[in-house]
Design an enzyme around this catalytic site. Sequence first.
Site, PDB file in Angstrom:
ATOM      1  N   LYS A  52       1.099  -0.982  -1.973  1.00 27.59           N
ATOM      2  CA  LYS A  52       1.981  -1.608  -2.967  1.00 27.59           C
ATOM      3  C   LYS A  52       2.666  -2.831  -2.349  1.00 27.59           C
ATOM      4  O   LYS A  52       2.792  -3.875  -2.984  1.00 27.59           O
ATOM      5  CB  LYS A  52       3.005  -0.582  -3.475  1.00 27.59           C
ATOM      6  CG  LYS A  52       2.354   0.432  -4.406  1.00 27.59           C
ATOM      7  CD  LYS A  52       3.206   1.644  -4.713  1.00 27.59           C
ATOM      8  CE  LYS A  52       2.341   2.670  -5.461  1.00 27.59           C
ATOM      9  NZ  LYS A  52       3.003   3.949  -5.683  1.00 27.59           N
ATOM     10  N   GLN A  96       8.340   6.876  -4.500  1.00 27.56           N
ATOM     11  CA  GLN A  96       6.999   7.400  -4.258  1.00 27.56           C
ATOM     12  C   GLN A  96       7.013   8.927  -4.381  1.00 27.56           C
ATOM     13  O   GLN A  96       7.805   9.598  -3.713  1.00 27.56           O
ATOM     14  CB  GLN A  96       6.521   6.966  -2.855  1.00 27.56           C
ATOM     15  CG  GLN A  96       5.092   7.351  -2.548  1.00 27.56           C
ATOM     16  CD  GLN A  96       4.077   6.675  -3.477  1.00 27.56           C
ATOM     17  OE1 GLN A  96       4.142   5.475  -3.729  1.00 27.56           O
ATOM     18  NE2 GLN A  96       3.156   7.464  -4.015  1.00 27.56           N
ATOM     19  N   ASP A 119       7.205   2.616 -12.971  1.00 28.11           N
ATOM     20  CA  ASP A 119       6.156   3.647 -12.986  1.00 28.11           C
ATOM     21  C   ASP A 119       5.934   4.180 -14.410  1.00 28.11           C
ATOM     22  O   ASP A 119       4.916   4.822 -14.689  1.00 28.11           O
ATOM     23  CB  ASP A 119       6.552   4.823 -12.081  1.00 28.11           C
ATOM     24  CG  ASP A 119       5.786   4.832 -10.760  1.00 28.11           C
ATOM     25  OD1 ASP A 119       4.702   4.215 -10.703  1.00 28.11           O
ATOM     26  OD2 ASP A 119       6.269   5.467  -9.805  1.00 28.11           O
TER      27      ASP A 119
END
Length: 280
Positions: A52, A96, A119
């Site tokens: 990322k 995460q 997300d």
Amino acid sequence: MAQLIDGKVISKQIKDELKEKVAELKENGTEICLAVIQVGNDTASSVYVGNKKKACEYIGIKSLAYELPEETTEAELLNLIDKLNHDDAVNGILVQLPVPEHIDEDKIIKAISPLKDVDGFHPMSVGALSIGQPGFVSCTPAGVIQLLKRSGIEIAGKECVVIGRSNIVGKPMSMLLLRENGTVTICHSRTKNLKEVCRRADILVVAVGKPKMIDASYVKEGAVVIDVGIHRDENNKLCGDVDFASVEPIAGAITPVPGGVGPMTIAMLMNNCVESINIR
Ligand code: NDP
């Protein structure tokens, strides 16, 4: 032979388009910034976080990395999220997953402001998707829609079958196909006659989480087959939920693993970061 839907090429196209957009925004004084939080040092998570960061660098998005120790408490993590929620210089916040067991994942997902939820996991984002309002969309299913559109595959009016109903893939995938005017059927572990249902599909999206489970007997001739799964097979080679060798000869189009859906997830995360300036 099936048309190969190339996620590497399509994700690169998207990243290059975003790079141009980000450069334009910078010229006008707007910088995009993503905060990535990792708790503990799970190896797979570290690889994802590293990828990322690399994608941010490529596109010109500023990334802030918070690498917190395994023993970080839920309260400490919530405090950091709260601080980032109120920081006007931060556009997107990503924690995460998975987080260590002593931290309640749902609480963390809900703590991220829906305005920074790149997300697309916050209940507000999920709700917005289901009622057709603007909001962040889960990256993997959003990537599948881009693969279809950019490969010239029409979704409207098509029989779309999704295998899997998870919150991060199956459910948002179904909502997105519906938004594109597909006729959508969702299958899961209690579905009866799975093969027959799958064989109705013009577009079959497989997110079942079982290596090579879907062979040619589940697929109508000429169907588009999208394989979301990612596993290592008995020879430690990457494979999907679809038995590619069996399905490819009869499908109209198919995604490979690796190089299909996988690279799209990060590209769509980057897209969500850039889109964050339009979500208010
Ligand atoms: P989950 O395990 O959360 O969900 C699997 C779904 O498949 C469930 O809804 C389950 O049904 C259903 N299912 C399981 N067995 C059967 C069966 N025999 N027949 C019909 N349905 C069945 O997986 P995810 O959605 O998180 O992920 C799916 C796959 O995609 C995995 O291989 C994962 O690694 C991969 N993945 C890839 C990503 C990428 O970037 N390429 C990102 C995210 C995931 P039920 O609900 O009834 O239990």
